[in-house]
Design a protein around this motif. Structure first.
Motif, PDB file in Angstrom:
ATOM      1  N   TRP A 186       5.441  12.591  -2.797  1.00 24.41           N
ATOM      2  CA  TRP A 186       4.363  13.579  -2.609  1.00 24.41           C
ATOM      3  C   TRP A 186       4.943  14.940  -2.241  1.00 24.41           C
ATOM      4  N   LEU A 187       5.859  14.968  -1.301  1.00 25.34           N
ATOM      5  CA  LEU A 187       6.442  16.239  -0.860  1.00 25.34           C
ATOM      6  C   LEU A 187       7.255  16.893  -1.970  1.00 25.34           C
ATOM      7  N   CYS A 188       8.029  16.082  -2.703  1.00 24.39           N
ATOM      8  CA  CYS A 188       8.825  16.639  -3.803  1.00 24.39           C
ATOM      9  C   CYS A 188       7.920  17.204  -4.897  1.00 24.39           C
ATOM     10  N   TYR A 189       6.850  16.494  -5.218  1.00 26.53           N
ATOM     11  CA  TYR A 189       5.909  16.941  -6.243  1.00 26.53           C
ATOM     12  C   TYR A 189       5.211  18.225  -5.801  1.00 26.53           C
ATOM     13  N   ALA A 190       4.777  18.264  -4.536  1.00 26.27           N
ATOM     14  CA  ALA A 190       4.109  19.468  -4.029  1.00 26.27           C
ATOM     15  C   ALA A 190       5.037  20.672  -4.079  1.00 26.27           C
ATOM     16  N   LEU A 191       6.306  20.475  -3.690  1.00 31.28           N
ATOM     17  CA  LEU A 191       7.251  21.587  -3.696  1.00 31.28           C
ATOM     18  C   LEU A 191       7.559  22.044  -5.120  1.00 31.28           C
ATOM     19  N   GLY A 192       7.734  21.085  -6.041  1.00 34.78           N
ATOM     20  CA  GLY A 192       8.007  21.446  -7.428  1.00 34.78           C
ATOM     21  C   GLY A 192       6.872  22.233  -8.059  1.00 34.78           C
ATOM     22  N   THR A 238       0.837  -1.195   0.000  1.00 34.33           N
ATOM     23  CA  THR A 238       0.000   0.000   0.000  1.00 34.33           C
ATOM     24  C   THR A 238       0.872   1.244   0.000  1.00 34.33           C
ATOM     25  N   LEU A 239       0.356   2.303  -0.574  1.00 42.63           N
ATOM     26  CA  LEU A 239       1.087   3.563  -0.584  1.00 42.63           C
ATOM     27  C   LEU A 239       1.374   4.075   0.818  1.00 42.63           C
ATOM     28  N   TRP A 240       0.401   3.944   1.694  1.00 44.30           N
ATOM     29  CA  TRP A 240       0.447   4.629   2.976  1.00 44.30           C
ATOM     30  C   TRP A 240       1.539   4.094   3.887  1.00 44.30           C
ATOM     31  N   ARG A 241       2.043   2.894   3.614  1.00 45.19           N
ATOM     32  CA  ARG A 241       3.117   2.330   4.432  1.00 45.19           C
ATOM     33  C   ARG A 241       4.484   2.477   3.763  1.00 45.19           C
ATOM     34  N   SER A 242       4.527   3.215   2.694  1.00 49.77           N
ATOM     35  CA  SER A 242       5.768   3.376   1.942  1.00 49.77           C
ATOM     36  C   SER A 242       6.320   4.784   2.135  1.00 49.77           C
ATOM     37  N   ARG A 243       7.553   4.885   2.615  1.00 45.18           N
ATOM     38  CA  ARG A 243       8.184   6.192   2.742  1.00 45.18           C
ATOM     39  C   ARG A 243       8.374   6.841   1.378  1.00 45.18           C
ATOM     40  N   SER A 244       8.498   6.022   0.350  1.00 38.11           N
ATOM     41  CA  SER A 244       8.694   6.557  -1.001  1.00 38.11           C
ATOM     42  C   SER A 244       7.504   7.402  -1.445  1.00 38.11           C
ATOM     43  N   PHE A 245       6.298   7.004  -1.029  1.00 36.71           N
ATOM     44  CA  PHE A 245       5.108   7.776  -1.394  1.00 36.71           C
ATOM     45  C   PHE A 245       5.182   9.176  -0.789  1.00 36.71           C
TER      46      PHE A 245
END
Length: 411
Positions: free
Chosen positions: A227-233, A216-223
């Motif tokens: 998400w944070l990199c995309y939001a900042l970009g 699941t996405l929610w247990r993955s640090r990669s998600f």
């Protein structure tokens, strides 16, 4: 067994025809970026303030982001063609209702809520179709498809302006709605996925995966890193886009006509970067590609932060880089989603990842003006952007790593 064909060609060759069809659908959806063409006529026609006339656009971006994950979960049950039809109808209906508005409420409901929802419902379909038909070239295929969204203002903005000058803003909204709905519905039938077991005969992508993905996405640090990199970009990119014209006039001293013409040049960079960053994301560890994007944003912020009146070259270079990098993130994020997480759940996964775009869009459009008011100059905004870009490079290095065992290409 009869070989699979598309457009009368073997599927390996015929699949390439799906990309311009997906581009055309996204070109229709990208009309949302042409809202500024309608704003001033609507302000004059309906007696709206500048803040009020921005509300339909802001809500369109919000519902665009909100409907992406909802549509992603509906796709497996409804199918790509049906979702495209539903989204196309909502987009068209939104414009038609906006054309009937006698005040802000119906304009918000039509363009903002219905139109934005239709965009969010439809946006992911061409990307999913491209990714499924091109498992060997995911990044390139997705990047080429999203070119349509980035280049849309080059086509739809002049057309909207012509219709406004010829028929008035109400008729222009009506004609645009009918045109967009017709094109999307006409192309919906081609938005179909390959059979589950179909694969192209050769794989030249240079990237291998072992098929092991997070449950699941929610247990993955990669998600969370993505998400944070995309939001900042998107925060930096959309902030720059929102102030491109006033910065050109206030800081550099160019005319309004030149500022408007420069936006067309910026849109070209926004479109060209998408296949490039998709291709790079296929072949290199995503954190390096993200750091490259942030480095370009950092350079752009320094160039614009030091610009003075009359330095048009500084202005064109800086904002070309901002638009270039924003387009890159809109190809990079879906490609990285395909690499990090199970491609069979791409529509749902990218729907959640795309909420980062919504967060970046809202914060970018709301805070940039506030920073200018607080600090007294648009140039102060670029100091903030430079700091955020530097932080983004660190964030990408530490957070944008593939889940364990996801990819054999180490990041």
């Amino acid at each position: 067994m009869t070989p699979l064909t598309l457009f009368g060609q073997p599927a390996r060759r015929g699949r390439w025809f799906l990309l311009p069809l997906g581009m055309a659908i996204l070109l229709c959806l990208g009309t949302v970026y042409s809202w500024s063409i309608f704003r001033l006529p609507l302000e004059e026609h309906l007696g709206l303030s500048a803040t009020a006339s921005l509300l339909p656009y802001t809500l369109a971006l919000l519902f665009y982001a909100l409907l992406m994950p909802i549509a992603g979960f509906g796709l497996p049950h409804l199918g790509t063609r049906r979702v495209t039809v539903m989204g196309g109808l909502l987009v068209g209906l939104g414009y038609l209702l906006a054309s009937l508005a006698k005040g802000l409420p119906l304009l918000v409901v039509g363009y903002g809520v219905l139109g934005g929802s239709g965009i969010g419902m439809t946006y992911g379909v061409p990307l999913l179709v491209a990714a499924r038909w091109f498992p060997d070239r995911k990044g390139l295929a997705v990047g080429l498809t999203v070119v349509g969204f980035g280049l849309s203002p080059l086509v739809t903005a002049p057309l909207a302006n012509l219709w406004i000058q010829t028929y008035g803003v109400r008729v222009a909204l009506r004609l645009m709605g009918l045109l967009l709905m017709t094109v999307i519905l006409a192309l919906a039938g081609w938005m179909r996925l390959p059979p589950p077991d179909w694969r192209p005969p050769t794989d030249s992508s240079g990237m291998q995966t072992n098929g092991v993905y997070p449950v699941t996405l929610w247990r993955s640090r990669s998600f969370y890193g993505l998400w944070l990199c995309y939001a900042l970009g998107t925060f930096i990119g959309l902030s720059a886009i929102g102030i491109a014209s006033p910065v050109g006039q206030e800081v550099i001293g160019i005319t309004a006509d030149l500022a408007a013409a420069s936006v067309a040049w910026f849109a070209v960079g926004n479109g060209v970067s998408r296949p490039l960053f998709g291709w790079l994301s296929d072949r290199f560890p995503p954190r390096y590609v993200a750091m490259f994007s942030y480095a370009l944003m950092f350079v752009a912020a320094l160039v614009m932060g030091s610009a003075r009146a009359g330095q048009v070259g500084h202005y064109l270079l800086a904002f070309s880089l901002f638009w270039f990098c924003l387009g890159g993130w809109l190809a990079m994020a879906p490609t990285v989603t395909l690499r990090f997480f199970h491609p069979d759940r791409y529509a749902q996964n990218y729907g959640w990842v795309f909420t980062a775009y919504g967060a970046g869009a809202l914060l970018g459009t709301l805070l940039t003006g506030q920073i200018r008011d607080w600090l007294g100059s648009y140039q102060a905004v670029f100091g903030v952007m430079a700091g955020l870009a530097m932080g983004g490079m660190g964030l990408a290095w530490t957070g944008l790593k593939p889940p364990v065992h996801t990819s054999l290409l180490k990041g």
